[in-house]
Scaffold this motif. Sequence first.
Motif, PDB file in Angstrom:
ATOM      1  N   GLN A  11      -7.073   6.541  10.171  1.00 13.47           N
ATOM      2  CA  GLN A  11      -7.844   7.786  10.088  1.00 13.47           C
ATOM      3  C   GLN A  11      -8.868   7.870  11.222  1.00 13.47           C
ATOM      4  O   GLN A  11      -9.627   6.935  11.474  1.00 13.47           O
ATOM      5  N   ASN A  15      -9.808  13.505  12.008  1.00 11.05           N
ATOM      6  CA  ASN A  15      -9.004  13.621  10.791  1.00 11.05           C
ATOM      7  C   ASN A  15      -9.932  13.873   9.612  1.00 11.05           C
ATOM      8  O   ASN A  15      -9.700  14.764   8.785  1.00 11.05           O
ATOM      9  N   LEU A  16     -10.992  13.079   9.552  1.00  7.18           N
ATOM     10  CA  LEU A  16     -11.956  13.181   8.454  1.00  7.18           C
ATOM     11  C   LEU A  16     -12.639  14.541   8.443  1.00  7.18           C
ATOM     12  O   LEU A  16     -12.880  15.128   7.384  1.00  7.18           O
ATOM     13  N   LYS A  31     -12.604   3.866   7.447  1.00 12.35           N
ATOM     14  CA  LYS A  31     -11.334   3.860   6.704  1.00 12.35           C
ATOM     15  C   LYS A  31     -10.171   3.607   7.656  1.00 12.35           C
ATOM     16  O   LYS A  31      -9.232   2.870   7.320  1.00 12.35           O
ATOM     17  N   GLY A  32     -10.224   4.208   8.845  1.00 13.25           N
ATOM     18  CA  GLY A  32      -9.172   4.007   9.831  1.00 13.25           C
ATOM     19  C   GLY A  32      -9.071   2.565  10.277  1.00 13.25           C
ATOM     20  O   GLY A  32      -7.970   2.027  10.468  1.00 13.25           O
ATOM     21  N   GLU A  35      -7.399   0.695   7.529  1.00 10.77           N
ATOM     22  CA  GLU A  35      -5.959   0.954   7.525  1.00 10.77           C
ATOM     23  C   GLU A  35      -5.264   0.139   8.613  1.00 10.77           C
ATOM     24  O   GLU A  35      -4.172  -0.400   8.393  1.00 10.77           O
ATOM     25  N   THR A 205      -1.235   7.923   8.017  1.00 13.41           N
ATOM     26  CA  THR A 205      -2.032   7.083   8.916  1.00 13.41           C
ATOM     27  C   THR A 205      -1.993   5.634   8.447  1.00 13.41           C
ATOM     28  O   THR A 205      -2.005   5.345   7.251  1.00 13.41           O
TER      29      THR A 205
END
Length: 236
Positions: A11, A15-16, A31-32, A35, A205
């Motif tokens: 992410q 994107n957010l 968060k990205g 991930e 993602t």
Amino acid sequence: MAKLVLIRHGQSEWNLQNRFTGWWDVNLTDKGVAEAKKSGQMLAASGVAFDQAFVSVQKRAIRTLWIALEEMERTWLPVTKDWHLNERHYGGLTGLDKAETAAKHGKDQVQIWRRSYDVPPPPMEKGAEFDPANDVRYAGLDVPMTESLKLTLERVMPYFNAEIAPLLKADKNILIAAHGNSLRAIVKDLFDVADDVITGVEIPTGNPLMIDLDADLKVKSAAYMDADRATEIPSF
């Protein structure tokens, strides 16, 4: 049988924020990063011995690959960065909030710009705030001012066929970290997805798609490694 893994970057900040990103260089969110770490952990657990990695020249994809390789303890792998793997250029939509854009132009029009196969958004004006034309990464290139998915495929697949396909045919295991639309272009070609179907294929993602290919690069099997976040894979 060669293995090809496609990872859409984790992410990103835009994107957010629900903004059209395209060629603009934004970073990963926390968060990205998480991930990307999980992607690397799953790839390490798979036991696949990768021979080489490819990535766009955009920070969100590069960081995703770095983080994944660190988790895999494979930071020594050869990595090729190339702009042909960049995200689709969203033209004049770049930087705009998606909901606000739909309110201004209508949901149907924005849906055509976002999801039609061959209708690009309005072109970006030269010198606009998010124009990448003067970025040193693209020096000497004829930078597009907008792209449809079709135009994205027309720059991604010649590069894939020239630089990546020969390695796969030589039974090398390859990892590609890129973007929703550049990876969608590869999926369309490998899985022979129809024009009116590929626009609905979602690539999550930070969830590696593991693809087994035969010597002719025909798909033998494919699965997302995180089943809880998997989306539907085209039939093959």
